[in-house]
Motif scaffolding. Structure first.
Motif, PDB file in Angstrom:
ATOM      1  N   ASP A 120      53.092  40.614  40.456  1.00 12.61           N
ATOM      2  CA  ASP A 120      51.543  41.127  40.690  1.00 12.61           C
ATOM      3  C   ASP A 120      51.900  42.218  41.257  1.00 12.61           C
ATOM      4  OD1 ASP A 120      48.727  42.452  41.177  1.00 12.61           O
ATOM      5  OD2 ASP A 120      48.210  40.621  42.075  1.00 12.61           O
ATOM      6  N   SER A 123      49.927  42.831  44.939  1.00 17.28           N
ATOM      7  CA  SER A 123      49.668  42.251  46.184  1.00 17.28           C
ATOM      8  C   SER A 123      50.366  42.454  47.036  1.00 17.28           C
ATOM      9  CB  SER A 123      50.102  41.257  45.502  1.00 17.28           C
ATOM     10  OG  SER A 123      50.884  40.702  45.227  1.00 17.28           O
ATOM     11  N   PHE A 160      40.959  40.759  52.461  1.00 17.59           N
ATOM     12  CA  PHE A 160      41.544  39.904  50.756  1.00 17.59           C
ATOM     13  C   PHE A 160      41.026  38.643  50.549  1.00 17.59           C
ATOM     14  CE2 PHE A 160      45.333  40.902  53.189  1.00 17.59           C
ATOM     15  CZ  PHE A 160      45.924  39.525  52.569  1.00 17.59           C
ATOM     16  N   LEU A 162      42.842  36.779  46.678  1.00 19.66           N
ATOM     17  CA  LEU A 162      43.156  36.655  45.652  1.00 19.66           C
ATOM     18  C   LEU A 162      43.444  35.352  45.332  1.00 19.66           C
ATOM     19  CD1 LEU A 162      44.431  39.608  46.534  1.00 19.66           C
ATOM     20  CD2 LEU A 162      45.053  39.924  45.133  1.00 19.66           C
ATOM     21  N   TYR A 164      44.744  33.312  41.945  1.00 23.20           N
ATOM     22  CA  TYR A 164      46.433  32.708  41.395  1.00 23.20           C
ATOM     23  C   TYR A 164      46.309  31.279  40.365  1.00 23.20           C
ATOM     24  CZ  TYR A 164      48.182  36.947  42.389  1.00 23.20           C
ATOM     25  OH  TYR A 164      48.157  38.629  43.414  1.00 23.20           O
ATOM     26  N   LYS A 174      47.099  35.359  37.475  1.00 22.13           N
ATOM     27  CA  LYS A 174      46.465  35.880  38.090  1.00 22.13           C
ATOM     28  C   LYS A 174      44.741  35.505  37.882  1.00 22.13           C
ATOM     29  CE  LYS A 174      45.184  40.280  40.656  1.00 22.13           C
ATOM     30  NZ  LYS A 174      45.411  41.634  41.745  1.00 22.13           N
ATOM     31  N   SER A 176      41.672  36.112  39.956  1.00 21.07           N
ATOM     32  CA  SER A 176      40.810  36.718  41.012  1.00 21.07           C
ATOM     33  C   SER A 176      41.611  38.264  41.926  1.00 21.07           C
ATOM     34  CB  SER A 176      39.416  36.458  40.526  1.00 21.07           C
ATOM     35  OG  SER A 176      40.043  35.034  41.934  1.00 21.07           O
ATOM     36  N   GLN A 177      40.120  39.076  42.365  1.00 19.75           N
ATOM     37  CA  GLN A 177      40.398  39.562  43.131  1.00 19.75           C
ATOM     38  C   GLN A 177      39.534  40.112  44.049  1.00 19.75           C
ATOM     39  OE1 GLN A 177      43.909  42.517  42.953  1.00 19.75           O
ATOM     40  NE2 GLN A 177      43.047  44.530  43.903  1.00 19.75           N
TER      41      GLN A 177
END
Length: 191
Positions: A120, A123, A160, A162, A164, A174, A176-177
Motif C-alpha cells: 500500500d 501508506s 489516521f 488503516l 489490514y 487492505k 479500511s482507511q
C-alpha cells in the motif's frame, strides 16, 4: 496415565496459557505455544550481563534457546492457534511501534510495516510521524488483523487509522482507511 515432560508442558499450556505476553511489565513472563513445544519468554535487564530486557524462545523438546531481540521499551506477543507462528508488537517508544510475524520452526521474521508499505504505497506518507503498526489478533491460524495508526508530524497534521489483514506469508490485504485532519486538541485515532 503417564505424562512425560513434554506432555505435562502441553497440558499446562492448555490450562494456563495466556493469550498474550507483555514484557517487561506484564504479569506473565512466559508464553507457551498451544502444543507446549515452544515457549516465548523475557529475560530482564541484568547489569553486566545484558544491555536491556530481551525476548527469547525455547524449544522444549531440544532445550535450545534463541534470543530474538532486545526490548527497547515494551512488547507484546501472541501465538497462532496452531503454534506454527507468533507475532510480536515492539513498542519502541512514544512515537512508534513495529510488528513482526515469526515462523516458529525457522524463526524467519517478516516485518509487517515493510510489507504494508510495499503493498500500500499510499501508506508511506503516513509512516513519517507517530506511526504504530500493531497486530490486534489472529483470525484463525493463517492470518491476523493489523492496525496502522497515528498522526503525521508536519503541517497539516493528519490523524489516521488503516486496517489490514496479513497472512503468515506476509501477503497484505487492505480493509479500511480513515485519514482526518487533527483537531486543536488531539487525534481520535486508535487501533
Amino acid at each position: 496415565m503417564h505424562l512425560g515432560s513434554l506432555g505435562f508442558l502441553a497440558l499446562a499450556a492448555v490450562i494456563v496459557n495466556a493469550q498474550e505476553l507483555d514484557l517487561p511489565w506484564g504479569s506473565s513472563k512466559r508464553l507457551a505455544s498451544p502444543d507446549g513445544s515452544k515457549i516465548l519468554y523475557g529475560v530482564p535487564y541484568q547489569k553486566g550481563r545484558n544491555d536491556s530486557p530481551q525476548l527469547w524462545i525455547e524449544d522444549t523438546r531440544t532445550r535450545r534457546r534463541t534470543k530474538l531481540f532486545d526490548i527497547p521499551s515494551t512488547l507484546s506477543a501472541g501465538w497462532s492457534a496452531d503454534g506454527a507462528a507468533f507475532y510480536v508488537n515492539d513498542h519502541e517508544g512514544s512515537d512508534g511501534e513495529l510488528a513482526y510475524i515469526y515462523d516458529a520452526a525457522t524463526l524467519k521474521r517478516i516485518d509487517i510495516a515493510a510489507r504494508i508499505q510495499a503493498a500500500d504505497p499510499g501508506s508511506r506518507r503516513l509512516a513519517t510521524g507517530h506511526a504504530y503498526f500493531r497486530v490486534t489478533g489472529w483470525e484463525g491460524t493463517q492470518q491476523m488483523a493489523v492496525s496502522f495508526f497515528g498522526h503525521t508530524d508536519q503541517q497539516p497534521v493528519l490523524c489516521f487509522t488503516l486496517r489490514y489483514r496479513i497472512n503468515k506469508a506476509g501477503v497484505v490485504k487492505k480493509l479500511s482507511q480513515r485519514v482526518t485532519p487533527a483537531t486543536a486538541t488531539s487525534c481520535d485515532e486508535s487501533p
